[in-house]
Design a protein around this motif. Sequence first.
Motif, PDB file in Angstrom:
ATOM      1  N   UNK A  22       0.816  -1.204   0.000  1.00 35.33           N
ATOM      2  CA  UNK A  22       0.000   0.000   0.000  1.00 35.33           C
ATOM      3  C   UNK A  22       0.852   1.257   0.000  1.00 35.33           C
ATOM      4  N   UNK A  23       1.957   1.246   0.721  1.00 36.21           N
ATOM      5  CA  UNK A  23       2.785   2.439   0.838  1.00 36.21           C
ATOM      6  C   UNK A  23       3.457   2.790  -0.475  1.00 36.21           C
ATOM      7  N   UNK A  24       3.983   1.793  -1.193  1.00 35.30           N
ATOM      8  CA  UNK A  24       4.717   2.079  -2.410  1.00 35.30           C
ATOM      9  C   UNK A  24       3.802   2.598  -3.512  1.00 35.30           C
ATOM     10  N   UNK A  25       2.535   2.230  -3.495  1.00 38.03           N
ATOM     11  CA  UNK A  25       1.624   2.707  -4.529  1.00 38.03           C
ATOM     12  C   UNK A  25       1.078   4.090  -4.205  1.00 38.03           C
ATOM     13  N   UNK A  26       0.947   4.413  -2.926  1.00 35.95           N
ATOM     14  CA  UNK A  26       0.299   5.652  -2.538  1.00 35.95           C
ATOM     15  C   UNK A  26       1.225   6.864  -2.500  1.00 35.95           C
ATOM     16  N   UNK A  27       2.504   6.683  -2.199  1.00 34.34           N
ATOM     17  CA  UNK A  27       3.340   7.840  -1.960  1.00 34.34           C
ATOM     18  C   UNK A  27       3.778   8.566  -3.219  1.00 34.34           C
ATOM     19  N   UNK A  28       3.737   7.944  -4.381  1.00 35.68           N
ATOM     20  CA  UNK A  28       4.042   8.609  -5.633  1.00 35.68           C
ATOM     21  C   UNK A  28       5.527   8.875  -5.851  1.00 35.68           C
ATOM     22  N   UNK A  29       6.382   8.224  -5.087  1.00 38.12           N
ATOM     23  CA  UNK A  29       7.821   8.412  -5.244  1.00 38.12           C
ATOM     24  C   UNK A  29       8.353   7.398  -6.249  1.00 38.12           C
ATOM     25  N   UNK A  30       9.301   7.826  -7.063  1.00 34.41           N
ATOM     26  CA  UNK A  30       9.936   6.889  -7.990  1.00 34.41           C
ATOM     27  C   UNK A  30      10.937   6.028  -7.229  1.00 34.41           C
ATOM     28  N   UNK A  31      11.329   4.939  -7.834  1.00 31.83           N
ATOM     29  CA  UNK A  31      12.225   4.005  -7.157  1.00 31.83           C
ATOM     30  C   UNK A  31      13.575   4.646  -6.846  1.00 31.83           C
ATOM     31  N   UNK A  32      14.076   5.456  -7.783  1.00 31.46           N
ATOM     32  CA  UNK A  32      15.394   6.049  -7.548  1.00 31.46           C
ATOM     33  C   UNK A  32      15.332   7.117  -6.463  1.00 31.46           C
ATOM     34  N   UNK A  33      14.195   7.806  -6.322  1.00 33.75           N
ATOM     35  CA  UNK A  33      14.068   8.819  -5.272  1.00 33.75           C
ATOM     36  C   UNK A  33      13.946   8.145  -3.901  1.00 33.75           C
ATOM     37  N   UNK A  34      13.268   6.999  -3.861  1.00 35.01           N
ATOM     38  CA  UNK A  34      13.206   6.243  -2.606  1.00 35.01           C
ATOM     39  C   UNK A  34      14.597   5.811  -2.169  1.00 35.01           C
ATOM     40  N   UNK A  35      15.382   5.337  -3.122  1.00 30.81           N
ATOM     41  CA  UNK A  35      16.742   4.914  -2.794  1.00 30.81           C
ATOM     42  C   UNK A  35      17.594   6.109  -2.395  1.00 30.81           C
ATOM     43  N   UNK A  36      17.410   7.243  -3.037  1.00 35.66           N
ATOM     44  CA  UNK A  36      18.138   8.455  -2.671  1.00 35.66           C
ATOM     45  C   UNK A  36      17.819   8.847  -1.235  1.00 35.66           C
ATOM     46  N   UNK A  37      16.550   8.791  -0.867  1.00 29.11           N
ATOM     47  CA  UNK A  37      16.154   9.119   0.505  1.00 29.11           C
ATOM     48  C   UNK A  37      16.742   8.122   1.495  1.00 29.11           C
ATOM     49  N   UNK A  38      16.722   6.850   1.152  1.00 26.81           N
ATOM     50  CA  UNK A  38      17.283   5.825   2.052  1.00 26.81           C
ATOM     51  C   UNK A  38      18.786   6.002   2.225  1.00 26.81           C
ATOM     52  N   UNK A  39      19.492   6.237   1.123  1.00 26.20           N
ATOM     53  CA  UNK A  39      20.944   6.417   1.207  1.00 26.20           C
ATOM     54  C   UNK A  39      21.268   7.677   1.999  1.00 26.20           C
ATOM     55  N   UNK A  40      20.505   8.742   1.778  1.00 28.68           N
ATOM     56  CA  UNK A  40      20.717   9.965   2.556  1.00 28.68           C
ATOM     57  C   UNK A  40      20.446   9.710   4.038  1.00 28.68           C
ATOM     58  N   UNK A  41      19.463   8.879   4.349  1.00 26.94           N
ATOM     59  CA  UNK A  41      19.173   8.535   5.739  1.00 26.94           C
ATOM     60  C   UNK A  41      20.306   7.764   6.390  1.00 26.94           C
ATOM     61  N   UNK A  42      20.890   6.831   5.640  1.00 21.78           N
ATOM     62  CA  UNK A  42      22.007   6.050   6.186  1.00 21.78           C
ATOM     63  C   UNK A  42      23.231   6.942   6.389  1.00 21.78           C
ATOM     64  N   UNK A  43      23.538   7.771   5.397  1.00 23.29           N
ATOM     65  CA  UNK A  43      24.684   8.681   5.535  1.00 23.29           C
ATOM     66  C   UNK A  43      24.430   9.683   6.659  1.00 23.29           C
ATOM     67  N   UNK A  44      23.185  10.144   6.778  1.00 27.90           N
ATOM     68  CA  UNK A  44      22.837  11.035   7.888  1.00 27.90           C
ATOM     69  C   UNK A  44      22.988  10.354   9.234  1.00 27.90           C
ATOM     70  N   UNK A  45      22.649   9.070   9.292  1.00 29.49           N
ATOM     71  CA  UNK A  45      22.841   8.312  10.532  1.00 29.49           C
ATOM     72  C   UNK A  45      24.304   8.170  10.899  1.00 29.49           C
TER      73      UNK A  45
END
Length: 179
Positions: A22-45
């Motif tokens: 449900x989350x992946x269909x509703x948020x409207x984010x592309x796959x590469x933007x999701x990965x960008x956010x995740x990588x930024x989260x890990x580097x931020x951590x």
Amino acid sequence: TSTWGGAPLAHAFPLAAPAPAASSADDGMTWWYKWLCRIAGVIGGVSCALAGLWNCVTINPLNIAAGVWMMLNAFILFLCEAPFCCQFIEFANAVSARADKLRPWQKAALYCGMAVFPVILSLTLTTLLGNAIAFATGVLYGLSALGKKGDAISYARIQQQQKQADEEKLTGTLEEQAL
């Protein structure tokens, strides 16, 4: 199927976090933007953890409190964005699954709020630089919450329709006044 220690391999090595449909269909984010956010989260951590540890090497209690908060931010970022880093914590997959169900604006508010608090506690270069990438992760999620930018043609069409509707209302009121 292969087994390991009597249990099927699928149960011996569970996946880090099941992707909610449900989350992946509703948020409207592309796959590469999701990965960008995740990588930024890990580097931020990572930056929060290192800067938080460095911040704790002092005698100033506010710097120590900010450093501890930054390490807590790092733990939360790892838990939400990269649960495989916390695979030995029992509740990591449950927290990650719940974090994946959050809307992008909720993640943005959480990450930006978490990153601002240590800076308010102790305004130093270490806290600013350490929390910058975590704050940027929140900004990335906030930008995704704004949605996709519309094209100029459909925007011009909407503006033209509004202009025509306004002109029709204006001519309708002028005709009523003339009567």
